[in-house]
Design a protein around this motif. Structure first.
Motif, PDB file in Angstrom:
ATOM      1  N   TYR A 224       7.031   0.411  -0.818  1.00 24.41           N
ATOM      2  CA  TYR A 224       7.174   1.817  -1.189  1.00 24.41           C
ATOM      3  C   TYR A 224       8.141   2.469  -0.209  1.00 24.41           C
ATOM      4  CZ  TYR A 224       3.027   1.651  -4.215  1.00 24.41           C
ATOM      5  OH  TYR A 224       2.135   1.378  -5.205  1.00 24.41           O
ATOM      6  N   ASP A 225       8.841   3.514  -0.649  1.00 26.06           N
ATOM      7  CA  ASP A 225       9.628   4.295   0.304  1.00 26.06           C
ATOM      8  C   ASP A 225       8.653   5.098   1.162  1.00 26.06           C
ATOM      9  OD1 ASP A 225      10.271   7.537  -0.521  1.00 26.06           O
ATOM     10  OD2 ASP A 225       9.158   6.302  -1.936  1.00 26.06           O
ATOM     11  N   PRO A 226       9.078   5.621   2.307  1.00 23.38           N
ATOM     12  CA  PRO A 226       8.155   6.309   3.224  1.00 23.38           C
ATOM     13  C   PRO A 226       7.468   7.544   2.641  1.00 23.38           C
ATOM     14  CG  PRO A 226      10.219   5.821   4.329  1.00 23.38           C
ATOM     15  CD  PRO A 226      10.412   5.484   2.875  1.00 23.38           C
ATOM     16  N   PHE A 227       8.009   8.104   1.568  1.00 19.43           N
ATOM     17  CA  PHE A 227       7.436   9.309   0.982  1.00 19.43           C
ATOM     18  C   PHE A 227       6.611   9.026  -0.276  1.00 19.43           C
ATOM     19  CE2 PHE A 227      11.373  10.363   3.188  1.00 19.43           C
ATOM     20  CZ  PHE A 227      10.859  11.174   4.194  1.00 19.43           C
ATOM     21  N   GLY A 228       6.555   7.760  -0.711  1.00 19.81           N
ATOM     22  CA  GLY A 228       5.769   7.387  -1.876  1.00 19.81           C
ATOM     23  C   GLY A 228       6.370   7.806  -3.197  1.00 19.81           C
ATOM     24  N   LYS A 229       7.658   8.097  -3.206  1.00 15.58           N
ATOM     25  CA  LYS A 229       8.323   8.513  -4.443  1.00 15.58           C
ATOM     26  C   LYS A 229       8.856   7.313  -5.228  1.00 15.58           C
ATOM     27  CE  LYS A 229      11.793  11.725  -6.157  1.00 15.58           C
ATOM     28  NZ  LYS A 229      12.795  12.729  -5.840  1.00 15.58           N
TER      29      LYS A 229
ATOM     30  N   VAL B 230      14.599  -0.466  -8.266  1.00 12.43           N
ATOM     31  CA  VAL B 230      14.008   0.778  -7.786  1.00 12.43           C
ATOM     32  C   VAL B 230      13.287   1.449  -8.950  1.00 12.43           C
ATOM     33  CG1 VAL B 230      14.445   3.003  -6.679  1.00 12.43           C
ATOM     34  CG2 VAL B 230      15.882   1.027  -6.108  1.00 12.43           C
ATOM     35  N   TYR B 231      12.002   1.733  -8.757  1.00 13.43           N
ATOM     36  CA  TYR B 231      11.176   2.353  -9.787  1.00 13.43           C
ATOM     37  C   TYR B 231      10.643   3.690  -9.296  1.00 13.43           C
ATOM     38  CZ  TYR B 231      11.009  -2.267 -11.944  1.00 13.43           C
ATOM     39  OH  TYR B 231      11.342  -3.464 -12.520  1.00 13.43           O
ATOM     40  N   ASN B 232      10.444   4.612 -10.224  1.00 11.93           N
ATOM     41  CA  ASN B 232       9.775   5.872  -9.948  1.00 11.93           C
ATOM     42  C   ASN B 232       8.277   5.585  -9.862  1.00 11.93           C
ATOM     43  OD1 ASN B 232       8.128   8.236 -10.981  1.00 11.93           O
ATOM     44  ND2 ASN B 232      10.101   9.217 -10.637  1.00 11.93           N
ATOM     45  N   CYS B 233       7.621   5.994  -8.795  1.00 16.00           N
ATOM     46  CA  CYS B 233       6.193   5.702  -8.620  1.00 16.00           C
ATOM     47  C   CYS B 233       5.302   6.406  -9.633  1.00 16.00           C
ATOM     48  CB  CYS B 233       5.746   6.059  -7.213  1.00 16.00           C
ATOM     49  SG  CYS B 233       6.270   4.881  -5.982  1.00 16.00           S
ATOM     50  N   THR B 234       5.695   7.568 -10.081  1.00 19.37           N
ATOM     51  CA  THR B 234       4.864   8.327 -11.015  1.00 19.37           C
ATOM     52  C   THR B 234       4.943   7.773 -12.431  1.00 19.37           C
ATOM     53  OG1 THR B 234       5.207  10.302  -9.685  1.00 19.37           O
ATOM     54  CG2 THR B 234       4.353  10.625 -11.908  1.00 19.37           C
ATOM     55  N   SER B 235       6.150   7.557 -12.929  1.00 17.37           N
ATOM     56  CA  SER B 235       6.324   7.118 -14.318  1.00 17.37           C
ATOM     57  C   SER B 235       6.478   5.611 -14.457  1.00 17.37           C
ATOM     58  CB  SER B 235       7.552   7.794 -14.917  1.00 17.37           C
ATOM     59  OG  SER B 235       8.734   7.308 -14.277  1.00 17.37           O
ATOM     60  N   LEU B 236       6.749   4.909 -13.347  1.00 23.55           N
ATOM     61  CA  LEU B 236       7.068   3.476 -13.315  1.00 23.55           C
ATOM     62  C   LEU B 236       8.343   3.142 -14.086  1.00 23.55           C
ATOM     63  CD1 LEU B 236       3.545   1.794 -13.574  1.00 23.55           C
ATOM     64  CD2 LEU B 236       4.853   2.436 -11.547  1.00 23.55           C
ATOM     65  N   ALA B 237       9.187   4.160 -14.284  1.00 29.11           N
ATOM     66  CA  ALA B 237      10.480   3.943 -14.943  1.00 29.11           C
ATOM     67  C   ALA B 237      11.445   3.285 -13.963  1.00 29.11           C
ATOM     68  CB  ALA B 237      11.064   5.260 -15.429  1.00 29.11           C
TER      69      ALA B 237
ATOM     70  N   TRP C 196       0.859  -1.181   0.000  1.00 27.71           N
ATOM     71  CA  TRP C 196       0.000   0.000   0.000  1.00 27.71           C
ATOM     72  C   TRP C 196       0.892   1.226   0.000  1.00 27.71           C
ATOM     73  CZ3 TRP C 196      -5.435  -0.073   0.522  1.00 27.71           C
ATOM     74  CH2 TRP C 196      -6.033   1.142   0.805  1.00 27.71           C
ATOM     75  N   SER C 197       0.648   2.174  -0.891  1.00 26.52           N
ATOM     76  CA  SER C 197       1.477   3.382  -0.942  1.00 26.52           C
ATOM     77  C   SER C 197       1.278   4.215   0.318  1.00 26.52           C
ATOM     78  CB  SER C 197       1.158   4.208  -2.186  1.00 26.52           C
ATOM     79  OG  SER C 197      -0.141   4.753  -2.100  1.00 26.52           O
ATOM     80  N   PRO C 198       2.318   4.954   0.741  1.00 26.26           N
ATOM     81  CA  PRO C 198       2.222   5.767   1.963  1.00 26.26           C
ATOM     82  C   PRO C 198       1.132   6.835   1.910  1.00 26.26           C
ATOM     83  CG  PRO C 198       4.489   5.644   1.234  1.00 26.26           C
ATOM     84  CD  PRO C 198       3.653   5.010   0.171  1.00 26.26           C
ATOM     85  N   ASP C 199       0.820   7.320   0.715  1.00 24.08           N
ATOM     86  CA  ASP C 199      -0.226   8.344   0.597  1.00 24.08           C
ATOM     87  C   ASP C 199      -1.608   7.738   0.345  1.00 24.08           C
ATOM     88  OD1 ASP C 199       0.021   7.492  -2.013  1.00 24.08           O
ATOM     89  OD2 ASP C 199       0.573   9.445  -2.824  1.00 24.08           O
ATOM     90  N   SER C 200      -1.694   6.419   0.393  1.00 22.90           N
ATOM     91  CA  SER C 200      -2.959   5.675   0.237  1.00 22.90           C
ATOM     92  C   SER C 200      -3.631   5.884  -1.113  1.00 22.90           C
ATOM     93  CB  SER C 200      -3.940   6.029   1.356  1.00 22.90           C
ATOM     94  OG  SER C 200      -3.394   5.718   2.601  1.00 22.90           O
ATOM     95  N   THR C 201      -2.840   6.183  -2.153  1.00 24.70           N
ATOM     96  CA  THR C 201      -3.441   6.393  -3.475  1.00 24.70           C
ATOM     97  C   THR C 201      -3.257   5.217  -4.422  1.00 24.70           C
ATOM     98  OG1 THR C 201      -1.464   7.463  -4.334  1.00 24.70           O
ATOM     99  CG2 THR C 201      -3.140   8.897  -3.340  1.00 24.70           C
ATOM    100  N   SER C 202      -2.378   4.263  -4.073  1.00 23.16           N
ATOM    101  CA  SER C 202      -2.162   3.144  -4.993  1.00 23.16           C
ATOM    102  C   SER C 202      -1.760   1.878  -4.249  1.00 23.16           C
ATOM    103  CB  SER C 202      -1.101   3.507  -6.035  1.00 23.16           C
ATOM    104  OG  SER C 202       0.151   3.701  -5.417  1.00 23.16           O
TER     105      SER C 202
END
Length: 86
Positions: free
Chosen positions: A54-59, A72-79, A12-18
């Motif tokens: 996820y890292d604690p900041f959801g990045k 390690v992947y970028n949460c926004t782009s999934l790169a 579960w993402s730290p910001d509860s969005t994904s």
């Protein structure tokens, strides 16, 4: 979900969005689903997965493969940003 025979790992993402999840599947992927939009991204992988976090900041999304490599992947782009042998 029709792609998975048996989901074994979920984060579960730290910001509860994904949610990121994976397991025994017809194709080796980690799926990342937005809880707000329902959009689902895929991270194709060559190996079975030991852990997802996820890292604690959801990045960043961290995926540990059974060969002891941390991806390690970028949460926004999934790169994919890095592969770290452990």
């Amino acid at each position: 979900n029709d792609d998975f025979i048996d989901i074994k790992i979920i984060a579960w993402s730290p910001d509860s969005t994904s949610l990121a999840y994976g397991g025994l599947s017809k194709k080796n992927v980690i799926k990342v689903r937005s809880l707000e939009s329902g959009v689902c991204g895929e991270l194709p992988l060559d190996l079975s997965i030991a852990a997802i976090s996820y890292d604690p900041f959801g990045k960043y999304l961290l995926v540990l493969a059974r060969n002891n490599i941390l991806y390690v992947y970028n949460c926004t782009s999934l790169a994919k940003l890095q592969e770290i042998p452990l």
